[in-house]
Enzyme design. Structure first.
Site, PDB file in Angstrom:
ATOM      1  N   ASP A 162      36.522   2.080 -25.768  1.00  0.00           N
ATOM      2  CA  ASP A 162      35.257   1.511 -26.236  1.00  0.00           C
ATOM      3  C   ASP A 162      34.163   2.579 -26.101  1.00  0.00           C
ATOM      4  O   ASP A 162      34.308   3.526 -25.337  1.00  0.00           O
ATOM      5  CB  ASP A 162      34.875   0.276 -25.401  1.00  0.00           C
ATOM      6  CG  ASP A 162      33.606  -0.378 -25.945  1.00  0.00           C
ATOM      7  OD1 ASP A 162      33.591  -0.756 -27.123  1.00  0.00           O
ATOM      8  OD2 ASP A 162      32.613  -0.468 -25.199  1.00  0.00           O
ATOM      9  N   SER A 163      33.072   2.342 -26.818  1.00  0.00           N
ATOM     10  CA  SER A 163      31.942   3.259 -26.707  1.00  0.00           C
ATOM     11  C   SER A 163      31.365   3.248 -25.281  1.00  0.00           C
ATOM     12  O   SER A 163      30.735   4.205 -24.864  1.00  0.00           O
ATOM     13  CB  SER A 163      30.857   2.859 -27.707  1.00  0.00           C
ATOM     14  OG  SER A 163      30.504   1.499 -27.508  1.00  0.00           O
TER      15      SER A 163
ATOM     16  N   CYS B 149      36.237  -1.470 -29.433  1.00  0.00           N
ATOM     17  CA  CYS B 149      34.895  -1.321 -30.011  1.00  0.00           C
ATOM     18  C   CYS B 149      34.928  -1.679 -31.500  1.00  0.00           C
ATOM     19  O   CYS B 149      35.708  -1.101 -32.265  1.00  0.00           O
ATOM     20  CB  CYS B 149      34.471   0.129 -29.830  1.00  0.00           C
ATOM     21  SG  CYS B 149      32.861   0.516 -30.507  1.00  0.00           S
TER      22      CYS B 149
ATOM     23  N   CYS C  16      31.157  -7.904 -32.185  1.00  0.00           N
ATOM     24  CA  CYS C  16      30.648  -6.867 -31.275  1.00  0.00           C
ATOM     25  C   CYS C  16      31.122  -7.223 -29.868  1.00  0.00           C
ATOM     26  O   CYS C  16      31.107  -8.399 -29.487  1.00  0.00           O
ATOM     27  CB  CYS C  16      29.125  -6.824 -31.318  1.00  0.00           C
ATOM     28  SG  CYS C  16      28.419  -5.704 -30.079  1.00  0.00           S
TER      29      CYS C  16
ATOM     30  N   HIS D 151      29.805  -6.960 -27.070  1.00  0.00           N
ATOM     31  CA  HIS D 151      28.824  -7.506 -26.130  1.00  0.00           C
ATOM     32  C   HIS D 151      28.486  -8.976 -26.365  1.00  0.00           C
ATOM     33  O   HIS D 151      28.040  -9.659 -25.455  1.00  0.00           O
ATOM     34  CB  HIS D 151      27.512  -6.713 -26.222  1.00  0.00           C
ATOM     35  CG  HIS D 151      27.586  -5.336 -25.642  1.00  0.00           C
ATOM     36  ND1 HIS D 151      28.527  -4.420 -26.048  1.00  0.00           N
ATOM     37  CD2 HIS D 151      26.828  -4.727 -24.693  1.00  0.00           C
ATOM     38  CE1 HIS D 151      28.348  -3.293 -25.373  1.00  0.00           C
ATOM     39  NE2 HIS D 151      27.312  -3.452 -24.551  1.00  0.00           N
TER      40      HIS D 151
HETATM   41  N1  DGL Z   1      31.084  -1.541 -28.531  1.00  0.00           N
HETATM   42  C1  DGL Z   1      30.169  -1.658 -29.650  1.00  0.00           C
HETATM   43  C2  DGL Z   1      30.751  -2.627 -30.696  1.00  0.00           C
HETATM   44  O1  DGL Z   1      31.549  -3.479 -30.385  1.00  0.00           O
HETATM   45  C3  DGL Z   1      28.810  -2.143 -29.196  1.00  0.00           C
HETATM   46  C4  DGL Z   1      28.048  -1.126 -28.385  1.00  0.00           C
HETATM   47  C5  DGL Z   1      27.718   0.130 -29.164  1.00  0.00           C
HETATM   48  O2  DGL Z   1      26.894   0.060 -30.121  1.00  0.00           O
HETATM   49  O3  DGL Z   1      28.284   1.163 -28.845  1.00  0.00           O
HETATM   50  O4  DGL Z   1      30.410  -2.523 -31.839  1.00  0.00           O
END
Ligand code: DGL
Length: 272
Positions: A6-7, A69, A189, A191
């Site tokens: 993930d980011s 992600c 997403c 989050h």
């Molecule tokens: N993990 C990213 C997503 O699911 C959200 C956070 C980011 O923008 O890096 O798109």
């Protein structure tokens, strides 16, 4: 080993569900915290960062990497699958990279009665139209309303998502989707599951809100059943190792707060 990329922290919501359903395997998580968020970055940048992450996780010996992600799944997955898995010169042809967009799209198409589906995500995910492509492939007549919600990730990471200001912003983001009378909403997403109760409340009882972490985990269970040749290669010592490109203590503290996970073995690495 299963790799989860993930980011940053968000993929922990996916990892939590995956390890709940499949506790027997070994996991390596990589959060590119030093370069997060990815949500507003260009496709070229997300492809470059994701490629470095995949290289790192394959080098660590993972047979299977999950792009938890959504932004990376939307912007980089196809290209990297081509490069690593379908290129005869690749030394990783026998590995797999799975994303989160396809399984969530499949679930949405299965759930909707009216054929009116809403998608929320980062700007990168929404502008890529990756969900539209998958949903239309699965059911050409589906009607899709999308909304980028770029303020939600920083609000959630600042723990502001329980405040009235965050709920007000969410209400504003969801207004166009409500007026389209969608009956299914995709939280596209990592989050957003942290605000799932607010999404449900604002959309009302007639809209089903899909929890992407759960769906990604269920789809991995199903994938491993359909691919025993890969499942057989996975090691099973029940270990969990976390790598971050930023501060390890901060990562461990966030894992606890963000996903209620104990990340005991966290190491800071540099990837490029
Ligand atoms: N993990 C990213 C997503 O699911 C959200 C956070 C980011 O923008 O890096 O798109």
């Amino acid at each position: 080993m299963i790799g989860i990329f993930d980011s940053g922290y968000g993929g922990l919501t996916v990892m939590k569900e995956v390890t709940r359903l499949l506790p027997e395997y070994d996991y390596v998580y990589l959060g590119d915290n030093a370069r997060a968020p990815y949500g507003n970055r260009s496709k070229e940048t997300v492809v470059k960062f994701s490629e470095e992450a995949v290289n790192f996780l394959f080098e660590k010996g993972t047979r299977l990497v999950i792009f938890a992600c959504f932004t990376a799944s939307a912007l980089a997955l196809r290209e990297l699958q081509e490069k690593y898995l379908r290129n005869p010169q690749s030394k990783y042809k026998d590995r797999k990279i799975l994303g989160v967009i396809r399984p969530v799209a499949e679930k949405a198409v299965g759930e909707t009665k009216s054929g009116r589906i809403g998608v929320v995500g980062t700007r990168g995910t929404i502008n890529s139209k990756a969900f539209n492509v998958e949903l239309k492939n699965l059911r050409p007549k589906v009607s899709i309303s999308s909304q980028a919600c770029p303020l939600l990730v920083p609000l959630i990471e600042e723990h502001w998502h329980t405040k009235p200001e965050a709920k007000m912003i969410l209400r504003k983001y969801l207004r166009p989707l409500k007026s389209h009378n969608i009956d299914t909403l995709i939280l596209g997403c990592t989050h957003y599951p942290l605000m799932i109760a607010d999404f449900k409340k604002i959309m009302g009882g007639r809209t089903k809100v899909l929890n992407s972490g759960e769906i990604a985990a269920e789809s991995l269970v199903d994938y491993l059943k359909r691919h025993p040749e890969i499942e057989k290669q996975l090691t099973r010592e029940k270990t969990g190792k976390f790598f971050t490109t930023d501060n390890a203590e901060k990562f461990a503290a966030f894992a606890k707060d963000f996903a209620d996970m104990r990340a005991e073995d966290v190491e800071t690495i540099g990837i490029s």
